[in-house]
Motif scaffolding. Sequence first.
Motif, mmCIF file in Angstrom:
data_model
loop_
_atom_site.group_PDB
_atom_site.id
_atom_site.type_symbol
_atom_site.label_atom_id
_atom_site.label_comp_id
_atom_site.label_asym_id
_atom_site.label_seq_id
_atom_site.Cartn_x
_atom_site.Cartn_y
_atom_site.Cartn_z
ATOM 1 N N TYR A 163 8.913 -21.654 28.866
ATOM 2 C CA TYR A 163 8.484 -23.040 29.071
ATOM 3 C C TYR A 163 8.672 -23.438 30.535
ATOM 4 O O TYR A 163 7.824 -24.120 31.120
ATOM 5 N N ALA A 169 15.728 -17.514 21.901
ATOM 6 C CA ALA A 169 15.577 -18.935 22.200
ATOM 7 C C ALA A 169 15.605 -19.199 23.706
ATOM 8 O O ALA A 169 14.794 -19.979 24.236
ATOM 9 N N ASP A 215 11.207 -22.446 15.269
ATOM 10 C CA ASP A 215 11.920 -21.270 14.744
ATOM 11 C C ASP A 215 13.160 -20.970 15.569
ATOM 12 O O ASP A 215 13.577 -19.826 15.692
ATOM 13 N N LEU A 216 13.769 -22.022 16.094
ATOM 14 C CA LEU A 216 14.891 -21.900 17.023
ATOM 15 C C LEU A 216 15.951 -20.924 16.549
ATOM 16 O O LEU A 216 16.319 -19.992 17.252
ATOM 17 N N THR A 265 15.990 -27.455 15.383
ATOM 18 C CA THR A 265 14.573 -27.340 15.731
ATOM 19 C C THR A 265 14.298 -27.482 17.221
ATOM 20 O O THR A 265 13.203 -27.165 17.676
ATOM 21 N N THR A 266 15.284 -27.952 17.970
ATOM 22 C CA THR A 266 15.017 -28.392 19.338
ATOM 23 C C THR A 266 16.176 -28.014 20.247
ATOM 24 O O THR A 266 17.332 -28.050 19.829
ATOM 25 N N ASN A 310 12.396 -18.047 25.261
ATOM 26 C CA ASN A 310 11.326 -19.011 24.998
ATOM 27 C C ASN A 310 11.454 -20.245 25.887
ATOM 28 O O ASN A 310 10.452 -20.782 26.371
ATOM 29 N N LEU A 311 12.696 -20.687 26.111
ATOM 30 C CA LEU A 311 12.901 -21.831 26.989
ATOM 31 C C LEU A 311 12.534 -21.479 28.431
ATOM 32 O O LEU A 311 11.927 -22.286 29.139
ATOM 33 N N ARG A 345 11.035 -28.592 21.768
ATOM 34 C CA ARG A 345 10.996 -28.228 20.352
ATOM 35 C C ARG A 345 10.633 -26.760 20.183
ATOM 36 O O ARG A 345 9.631 -26.281 20.728
ATOM 37 N N LEU A 346 11.469 -26.045 19.429
ATOM 38 C CA LEU A 346 11.236 -24.643 19.078
ATOM 39 C C LEU A 346 11.465 -24.538 17.572
ATOM 40 O O LEU A 346 12.595 -24.331 17.123
#
Length: 202
Positions: free
Chosen positions: A111, A104, A129-130, A140-141, A107-108, A126-127
Amino acid sequence: MSISEGNDLDERGWNAVTEAVSRHYPETHEFHVAYMPGLHFGSPLQGCSALRGDDHWFYVTYGLTELWAKESDEPTTSGYGYELTMRVRALPEEDAPPQWPYRALSNLADYVRHGPQELWLGDRIRLPDLAAGEPGSTLTTLAVTMDPVVAAIDTPNGRVEFWQAIGLTDDEVEAAKASSTDDVLQGMAISNPLLITDPARG
């Protein structure tokens, strides 16, 4: 948390982050993940470490600031000016941290580097598949706020802040849209001052 000793890298930025975190998690075993192929070959982060608190796992990223020698022309800020943190509920029987926060946070960070706009405090990303792999989770976020404990530091490469990511459900996101992210997080902090993310609470 330092890069392996015995090399000739200037680790000033890396060590500054480590020292800031160690003030709050002293003598705690570190679980470190290195992202491949590495920061200079396209990874959004160089690595991420997890440390055990009393009732949570604390994660901190390495790579959004200048970890080694100063490279940018901005003397007062190191890289993007912050590293990401996250606190995740720890089960009493756990002897190793959950893996999904590593993903996670990566992924952030991706971004931050490639998103359509700059990341700011109070943003919600919003992710879907967090918390993948956590049965029943409805998170989700990720919301972003200043870390409530780890203070900003001045390093040889410039200032570094610590921005904490907190998992939200869709209902909490709707509440934030009606008011603000800060309002929702302040409400959560009444009973959860460290803003620990619990993937099972949704």
